[in-house]
Design a protein around this motif. Structure first.
Motif, PDB file in Angstrom:
ATOM      1  N   THR A  39      38.910  39.913  37.620  1.00 30.39           N
ATOM      2  CA  THR A  39      37.614  40.411  37.147  1.00 30.39           C
ATOM      3  C   THR A  39      37.301  39.881  35.751  1.00 30.39           C
ATOM      4  O   THR A  39      36.170  39.454  35.467  1.00 30.39           O
ATOM      5  N   ARG A  40      38.283  39.889  34.890  1.00 26.74           N
ATOM      6  CA  ARG A  40      38.058  39.462  33.504  1.00 26.74           C
ATOM      7  C   ARG A  40      37.902  37.948  33.379  1.00 26.74           C
ATOM      8  O   ARG A  40      37.174  37.460  32.506  1.00 26.74           O
ATOM      9  N   VAL A  41      38.571  37.187  34.242  1.00 27.90           N
ATOM     10  CA  VAL A  41      38.482  35.736  34.175  1.00 27.90           C
ATOM     11  C   VAL A  41      37.299  35.201  34.980  1.00 27.90           C
ATOM     12  O   VAL A  41      36.963  34.010  34.898  1.00 27.90           O
ATOM     13  N   ALA A  42      36.621  36.078  35.717  1.00 31.47           N
ATOM     14  CA  ALA A  42      35.554  35.668  36.641  1.00 31.47           C
ATOM     15  C   ALA A  42      34.450  34.835  36.003  1.00 31.47           C
ATOM     16  O   ALA A  42      33.973  33.869  36.624  1.00 31.47           O
ATOM     17  N   VAL A 103      33.477  31.985  47.779  1.00 35.90           N
ATOM     18  CA  VAL A 103      33.433  32.984  46.705  1.00 35.90           C
ATOM     19  C   VAL A 103      32.376  32.564  45.690  1.00 35.90           C
ATOM     20  O   VAL A 103      32.626  31.753  44.802  1.00 35.90           O
ATOM     21  N   ASP A 104      31.198  33.135  45.856  1.00 35.97           N
ATOM     22  CA  ASP A 104      30.078  32.825  44.971  1.00 35.97           C
ATOM     23  C   ASP A 104      29.827  33.904  43.926  1.00 35.97           C
ATOM     24  O   ASP A 104      29.036  33.690  43.005  1.00 35.97           O
ATOM     25  N   ASP A 105      30.466  35.070  44.088  1.00 32.41           N
ATOM     26  CA  ASP A 105      30.100  36.189  43.209  1.00 32.41           C
ATOM     27  C   ASP A 105      31.305  37.089  42.950  1.00 32.41           C
ATOM     28  O   ASP A 105      32.359  36.968  43.590  1.00 32.41           O
ATOM     29  N   LEU A 106      31.129  37.999  41.988  1.00 32.04           N
ATOM     30  CA  LEU A 106      32.217  38.882  41.581  1.00 32.04           C
ATOM     31  C   LEU A 106      32.647  39.850  42.686  1.00 32.04           C
ATOM     32  O   LEU A 106      33.859  40.054  42.865  1.00 32.04           O
ATOM     33  N   PRO A 107      31.737  40.468  43.454  1.00 29.28           N
ATOM     34  CA  PRO A 107      32.219  41.356  44.514  1.00 29.28           C
ATOM     35  C   PRO A 107      33.155  40.663  45.497  1.00 29.28           C
ATOM     36  O   PRO A 107      34.170  41.242  45.906  1.00 29.28           O
ATOM     37  N   THR A 108      32.833  39.429  45.880  1.00 27.68           N
ATOM     38  CA  THR A 108      33.707  38.708  46.805  1.00 27.68           C
ATOM     39  C   THR A 108      35.051  38.409  46.160  1.00 27.68           C
ATOM     40  O   THR A 108      36.106  38.509  46.799  1.00 27.68           O
ATOM     41  N   LEU A 109      35.050  38.050  44.883  1.00 28.66           N
ATOM     42  CA  LEU A 109      36.301  37.782  44.181  1.00 28.66           C
ATOM     43  C   LEU A 109      37.174  39.034  44.116  1.00 28.66           C
ATOM     44  O   LEU A 109      38.391  38.973  44.353  1.00 28.66           O
ATOM     45  N   VAL A 110      36.566  40.176  43.823  1.00 25.93           N
ATOM     46  CA  VAL A 110      37.328  41.427  43.784  1.00 25.93           C
ATOM     47  C   VAL A 110      37.869  41.763  45.170  1.00 25.93           C
ATOM     48  O   VAL A 110      39.020  42.194  45.318  1.00 25.93           O
ATOM     49  N   TRP A 111      37.054  41.546  46.189  1.00 25.66           N
ATOM     50  CA  TRP A 111      37.494  41.826  47.558  1.00 25.66           C
ATOM     51  C   TRP A 111      38.700  40.982  47.941  1.00 25.66           C
ATOM     52  O   TRP A 111      39.683  41.497  48.496  1.00 25.66           O
ATOM     53  N   ILE A 112      38.668  39.662  47.662  1.00 27.93           N
ATOM     54  CA  ILE A 112      39.809  38.829  48.051  1.00 27.93           C
ATOM     55  C   ILE A 112      41.038  39.170  47.213  1.00 27.93           C
ATOM     56  O   ILE A 112      42.173  39.068  47.701  1.00 27.93           O
TER      57      ILE A 112
END
Length: 302
Positions: A39-42, A103-112
């Protein structure tokens, strides 16, 4: 801490689970810390992932357990996760296509991150386009290590610079380094890979005692293997800022050329960086790989 909880991330509901589960036992590094890191490096990571089909290496039981590569979108994914169906020639599973997560956005990054996707790997091209990156992977054969990689990195930088191609270094997060070079995005992977191979073979002839361009492992001890094959269309490379699945958490971290030169001459200790080090450097230096997001030149075709 509840075993499952819903959180809102940029307007999307994401279910998180087992946040206290330790994924790096030697460091006591938990899934919550993995999600926090991503999340912080996103802000720096996401631009390097956008538009690229993602291969994930998942460790549901932590790095001490069995990990597995995952290209296909898993069942039960949220409906808002972007997927793209792409051909996969020579698939080991006999598939003609795979539904890749993008992975285009933060929600997808958090999900994976929540499904224990510790390592994130992408190709050198974005969906529907030719490669916009050339990658030179520097793989050390023991007893060579990161210091020797740094010395070879300087040679590669200078050689590619003769052709007007700029290189940006990063650690692999494991043993070696990668040099990432923005290219025009107007040439296919065969041209990019062929050029990288020619340069690798040229440098191996120049420094035969320290460099090899051949994949045979018996030729690698004490040398740096310049892996030009990473530029093949079906190959992926660990993404900038991705975690790696070692006993202790490390990340593929951008470096400055001053650091690389210091590593090469031994005036600074060459080492892989921890998540906390990566975040601190990002806060002080910004994204040292931001130039990769703009097109570079074409590579010499011959």
């Amino acid at each position: 801490m509840p075993s499952r909880m819903l959180v809102e991330v940029d307007g999307r509901e994401v279910e998180l689970s087992n946040l206290d589960k330790v994924l790096y036992p030697s460091a006591g590094f938990t899934k919550a810390e993995v999600i926090d890191y991503y999340t912080r490096v996103a802000p720096a990571l996401l631009p390097h992932l956008r538009g690229r089909p993602l291969t994930r290496i998942r460790y549901p039981n932590g790095v001490a357990g069995q990990g597995f590569f995952e290209k296909n979108a898993p069942s039960g994914k949220p409906g808002w996760v972007r997927t793209e169906t792409l051909p996969v020639p020579n698939s080991t599973h006999g598939r003609e296509t795979i539904d890749f997560v993008v992975v285009d956005d933060l929600p997808t990054l958090v999900w994976i991150a929540n499904i224990a996707s510790l390592e994130l790997h992408t190709p050198q091209w974005r969906i529907g386009a030719d490669p916009d990156l050339l990658v030179v992977d520097l793989d050390p054969g023991e007893p060579a290590g990161l210091r020797e990689c740094a010395a070879v990195a300087v040679l590669v930088r200078d050689r590619l610079g003769d052709d007007g191609i700029a290189c940006y270094p990063k650690t692999s997060g494991k043993k070696g380094m990668q040099l990432c070079c923005p290219v025009a995005g107007t040439q296919n992977s065969e041209i990019i890979s062929g050029y990288a191979k020619r340069v690798a073979e040229e440098l191996a002839r120049t420094v035969p005692g320290g460099i090899t361009a051949k994949m045979a492992k018996q030729l690698r001890p004490g040398k740096i293997f310049i892996d030009w094959s990473q530029n093949a269309a079906f190959k992926t490379t660990v993404a900038p800022y991705s975690l790696r699945a070692l006993s202790l958490p490390t990340a593929s971290a951008p470096l400055s050329w001053g650091e690389v030169e210091s590593f090469a001459i031994g005036s600074a200790t060459a080492h892989q960086l921890s998540p906390s080090e990566v975040l601190a450097r990002l806060e002080s230096d910004g994204d040292l790989l931001a130039a990769l997001l703009s097109p570079g030149p074409e590579v010499p075709a011959r």
